[in-house]
Design an enzyme around this catalytic site. Structure first.
Site, PDB file in Angstrom:
ATOM      1  N   LYS A 178       8.685  -8.659   8.337  1.00  0.00           N
ATOM      2  CA  LYS A 178       9.766  -8.978   9.260  1.00  0.00           C
ATOM      3  C   LYS A 178      10.092 -10.461   9.164  1.00  0.00           C
ATOM      4  O   LYS A 178       9.398 -11.300   9.697  1.00  0.00           O
ATOM      5  CB  LYS A 178       9.390  -8.644  10.708  1.00  0.00           C
ATOM      6  N   GLU A 202      -0.607 -19.140  10.737  1.00  0.00           N
ATOM      7  CA  GLU A 202      -0.204 -20.466  10.234  1.00  0.00           C
ATOM      8  C   GLU A 202       0.814 -21.028  11.216  1.00  0.00           C
ATOM      9  O   GLU A 202       1.931 -20.534  11.296  1.00  0.00           O
ATOM     10  CB  GLU A 202       0.440 -20.323   8.847  1.00  0.00           C
ATOM     11  N   GLU A 210       5.398 -30.610  19.048  1.00  0.00           N
ATOM     12  CA  GLU A 210       6.103 -30.436  17.783  1.00  0.00           C
ATOM     13  C   GLU A 210       7.601 -30.458  18.062  1.00  0.00           C
ATOM     14  O   GLU A 210       8.098 -29.667  18.851  1.00  0.00           O
ATOM     15  CB  GLU A 210       5.701 -29.104  17.151  1.00  0.00           C
ATOM     16  N   CYS A 256       6.697 -27.341   8.654  1.00  0.00           N
ATOM     17  CA  CYS A 256       5.494 -27.479   9.488  1.00  0.00           C
ATOM     18  C   CYS A 256       4.658 -28.679   9.074  1.00  0.00           C
ATOM     19  O   CYS A 256       3.892 -29.211   9.873  1.00  0.00           O
ATOM     20  CB  CYS A 256       4.664 -26.213   9.395  1.00  0.00           C
TER      21      CYS A 256
HETATM   22  P1  NAD Z   1       8.562 -18.389  16.001  1.00  0.00           P
HETATM   23  O1  NAD Z   1       7.140 -18.314  16.390  1.00  0.00           O
HETATM   24  O2  NAD Z   1       9.587 -18.446  17.040  1.00  0.00           O
HETATM   25  O3  NAD Z   1       8.948 -17.165  15.081  1.00  0.00           O
HETATM   26  C1  NAD Z   1       8.257 -16.838  13.898  1.00  0.00           C
HETATM   27  C2  NAD Z   1       8.428 -15.365  13.615  1.00  0.00           C
HETATM   28  O4  NAD Z   1       7.773 -14.614  14.632  1.00  0.00           O
HETATM   29  C3  NAD Z   1       9.878 -14.888  13.605  1.00  0.00           C
HETATM   30  O5  NAD Z   1      10.040 -13.903  12.622  1.00  0.00           O
HETATM   31  C4  NAD Z   1      10.022 -14.296  14.994  1.00  0.00           C
HETATM   32  O6  NAD Z   1      11.025 -13.331  15.079  1.00  0.00           O
HETATM   33  C5  NAD Z   1       8.657 -13.686  15.198  1.00  0.00           C
HETATM   34  N1  NAD Z   1       8.269 -13.473  16.597  1.00  0.00           N
HETATM   35  C6  NAD Z   1       8.682 -14.142  17.692  1.00  0.00           C
HETATM   36  N2  NAD Z   1       8.112 -13.625  18.802  1.00  0.00           N
HETATM   37  C7  NAD Z   1       7.314 -12.617  18.396  1.00  0.00           C
HETATM   38  C8  NAD Z   1       6.448 -11.708  19.068  1.00  0.00           C
HETATM   39  N3  NAD Z   1       6.314 -11.727  20.390  1.00  0.00           N
HETATM   40  N4  NAD Z   1       5.761 -10.808  18.338  1.00  0.00           N
HETATM   41  C9  NAD Z   1       5.879 -10.785  16.997  1.00  0.00           C
HETATM   42  N5  NAD Z   1       6.687 -11.604  16.310  1.00  0.00           N
HETATM   43  C10 NAD Z   1       7.393 -12.523  16.988  1.00  0.00           C
HETATM   44  O7  NAD Z   1       8.669 -19.625  15.020  1.00  0.00           O
HETATM   45  P2  NAD Z   1       9.993 -20.203  14.351  1.00  0.00           P
HETATM   46  O8  NAD Z   1      10.719 -20.968  15.389  1.00  0.00           O
HETATM   47  O9  NAD Z   1      10.688 -19.133  13.593  1.00  0.00           O
HETATM   48  O10 NAD Z   1       9.379 -21.184  13.265  1.00  0.00           O
HETATM   49  C11 NAD Z   1       9.049 -22.505  13.519  1.00  0.00           C
HETATM   50  C12 NAD Z   1       7.578 -22.646  13.757  1.00  0.00           C
HETATM   51  O11 NAD Z   1       6.855 -22.177  12.618  1.00  0.00           O
HETATM   52  C13 NAD Z   1       7.147 -24.065  13.938  1.00  0.00           C
HETATM   53  O12 NAD Z   1       6.206 -24.148  14.962  1.00  0.00           O
HETATM   54  C14 NAD Z   1       6.498 -24.410  12.603  1.00  0.00           C
HETATM   55  O13 NAD Z   1       5.570 -25.449  12.627  1.00  0.00           O
HETATM   56  C15 NAD Z   1       5.858 -23.129  12.252  1.00  0.00           C
HETATM   57  N6  NAD Z   1       5.572 -23.068  10.834  1.00  0.00           N
HETATM   58  C16 NAD Z   1       4.266 -23.122  10.407  1.00  0.00           C
HETATM   59  C17 NAD Z   1       3.965 -23.099   9.055  1.00  0.00           C
HETATM   60  C18 NAD Z   1       2.558 -23.138   8.551  1.00  0.00           C
HETATM   61  O14 NAD Z   1       2.332 -22.757   7.406  1.00  0.00           O
HETATM   62  N7  NAD Z   1       1.587 -23.577   9.320  1.00  0.00           N
HETATM   63  C19 NAD Z   1       5.002 -23.024   8.134  1.00  0.00           C
HETATM   64  C20 NAD Z   1       6.312 -22.993   8.596  1.00  0.00           C
HETATM   65  C21 NAD Z   1       6.583 -22.999   9.960  1.00  0.00           C
END
Ligand code: NAD
Length: 488
Positions: free
Chosen positions: A179, A254, A392, A288
């Site tokens: 997803k 992650e 962040e 990130c």
């Molecule tokens: P997010 O947590 O809002 O969403 C990530 C994914 O999770 C999306 O596909 C979203 O639809 C899904 N999601 C949201 N709520 C959910 C739930 N309740 N159950 C299951 N899935 C759910 O994050 P974002 O805003 O899309 O991405 C940015 C974040 O990702 C930042 O915090 C960034 O640091 C982090 N990030 C981390 C890494 C890493 O490798 N550590 C890499 C890239 C981004």
């Protein structure tokens, strides 16, 4: 209008090797214009159920293929994506807001490489064996794929991060339900079109599109999905841990970062300044691993700041499809407002905004006036306790502060809840090692940034995650190990 809606790109779920329409859809925006240009399936339990079933059905055949057979298919898929690299890059840039240059040189090449890398590494694992001569026994370990893996990825590096999960999961013999973020789903859908040609059997890779709360949660809660690999925010990860707890699922998480750059007075500033600009502002600061706290030793603080700000002002913000542009659009209007609000809070707290948001004016091309753009912003004299130094921000904003001693800066760098990455700049080798050892971060880069060997572990400490990804780490995550004892 009707004419407008006709032109919209409409995505479909990919389940059991077929594209299937959904009963409802979500609008997806082009961040550089503010227009709705695409409709993404708003999948729910039903769609997830169908995808999990397809993945379960495909598991016996896929998991019994040899690593070499799977490797060949992954390589073929890599070739097919590479063949369409330009189309993928254009789509990623339009969907995410990132510059075409970044999509062409980072996102899509890395997606290709993810498949090639795991196609290769899956051929080279060995398991353990020990001998217990006095008992007349040998012990060995054997590894097998787990089953259906649920893969959930964020919007900042869409195809790059999704393939970083799909590739090891299927290389190991699992089948997947993926997803992507509802805000950046297009390239995943494009990839689905290549799976059959690559020889990926139906049901091995299923993609269900939709929101986190609905689609993501249905996947996390599904009893037949024993492992979830998630990249995204710490807040979402907490929710995923709660929701998967009743099933005792295996999780790889992650998460976010608040990454420090520590610049000692013996640093080579001609290298350090351009690289720290990149680490702060690359991909609009939406990585990130981006630097958002820059600690500069007192002796070079004012020189660093002067040169850093002068260079930051040269970063060109504008139409992401213009190859001369350095900073594209942020992902959404909501996210832009959130990032801007941090700058306002910093100002209210008495910090100095040296360039960018609220200080310099941003002129945009006529077609991009409604896009979600923001200038690279440098903030100084911000307190360590400020939300700008603790939370962040995930945008083109970086804070610069002075420090005096090594001991002090290690303590301050570690004084956040996150622990993903850090950079250290110094020409003193002893110091570089010493500081790297003491920083609470899963990755420490010294005198460089974002140089990755995919063989080695990637991931965060503290609130930045649980588990690691990489050749060996992903192999271990996506397989179940068994210890077998043979008495002779
Ligand atoms: P997010 O947590 O809002 O969403 C990530 C994914 O999770 C999306 O596909 C979203 O639809 C899904 N999601 C949201 N709520 C959910 C739930 N309740 N159950 C299951 N899935 C759910 O994050 P974002 O805003 O899309 O991405 C940015 C974040 O990702 C930042 O915090 C960034 O640091 C982090 N990030 C981390 C890494 C890493 O490798 N550590 C890499 C890239 C981004």
């Amino acid at each position: 209008t009707m004419a407008h809606s006709k032109a919209l790109l409409v995505l479909e779920n990919f389940i059991g090797g077929k594209f299937v329409t959904c009963s409802s859809y979500i609008d997806s925006y082009n961040p550089s214009t503010g227009d709705v240009y695409c409709r993404v399936p708003d999948s729910g339990k039903e769609e997830v159920e169908a995808a999990v079933k397809a993945a379960k059905d495909a598991f016996p055949i896929w998991s019994s293929k040899s690593p070499l057979e799977r490797s060949r298919i992954l390589n073929k898929l890599a070739d097919l994506i590479e063949h369409d690299l330009e189309a993928f890059a254009q789509a990623e840039s339009k969907d995410q807001g990132k510059t075409i240059t970044f999509a062409r040189t980072v996102d899509i090449p890395r997606a290709v490489y993810n498949f090639r890398f795991f196609a290769s590494s899956i051929l080279h694992h060995t398991t353990e064996c020990t001998e217990m001569a006095t008992m007349g026994c040998v012990h060995y370990t054997s590894r097998a794929p787990v089953g259906v893996a649920g893969l959930i990825s964020p919007w900042n590096l869409p195809l790059y991060l999704l393939t970083w999960k799909i590739a090891p999961a299927i290389a190991c013999g699992n089948t997947v339900v993926a997803k992507p973020s509802e805000m950046t789903s297009v390239t995943a859908w494009m990839m689905c079109k290549l799976l059959e040609k690559a020889g990926v059997p139906h049901g091995v890779v299923n993609v269900v599109f939709g929101t986190g709360a609905k689609t993501g949660e249905a996947l996390v809660c599904h009893p037949d999905v024993p492992l979830i690999s998630f990249t995204g925010s710490t807040l979402t990860a907490q929710r995923i841990m709660e929701k998967s707890a009743p099933h005792c699922k295996r999780l790889s998480l992650e998460l976010g970062g608040k990454n420090p750059a520590i610049i000692f007075d013996d640093a080579d500033l001609t290298q350090c300044i351009p690289m720290t600009l990149r680490s702060s502002f690359a991909n609009q600061g939406e990585i990130c691993l981006c630097t958002s706290r820059i600690f500069v030793q007192r002796g070079i603080y004012s020189e660093f700041l002067k040169r850093f700000v002068a260079e930051a002002k040269k970063w060109k913000v504008g139409n992401p499809s213009d190859p001369t542009v350095d900073v594209g659009a942020l992902i959404s209007e909501e996210h832009l407002e959130k990032v801007r609000s941090y700058v306002k809070k910093a100002q209210a707290e008495g910090a100095r905004v040296l360039c960018g948001e609220g200080v310099d004016s941003l002129t945009l091309p006529a077609g991009n006036q409604k896009g979600y753009f923001m200038l690279p912003t440098v903030i100084a004299e911000v307190k360590d306790e400020s939300c700008c130094m603790q939370e962040e921000i995930f945008g083109p904003v970086t804070c610069v502060v002075a420090f005096d001693t090594e001991e002090e800066v290690i303590k301050r760098a570690n004084s956040v809840k996150y622990g993903l990455a850090a950079t250290v700049w110094s020409s003193n080798v002893g110091r570089v090692h010493r500081v790297a050892q003491r920083l609470q971060a899963g990755l420490v880069w010294t005198n460089c940034w974002l140089v990755r060997d995919l063989n080695l572990p990637f991931g965060g400490m503290k609130a930045s995650g649980i588990g690691r990804e990489g050749a060996k780490d992903s192999y271990e995550f996506f397989t179940e190990v068994k210890t077998i004892t043979i008495k002779h």
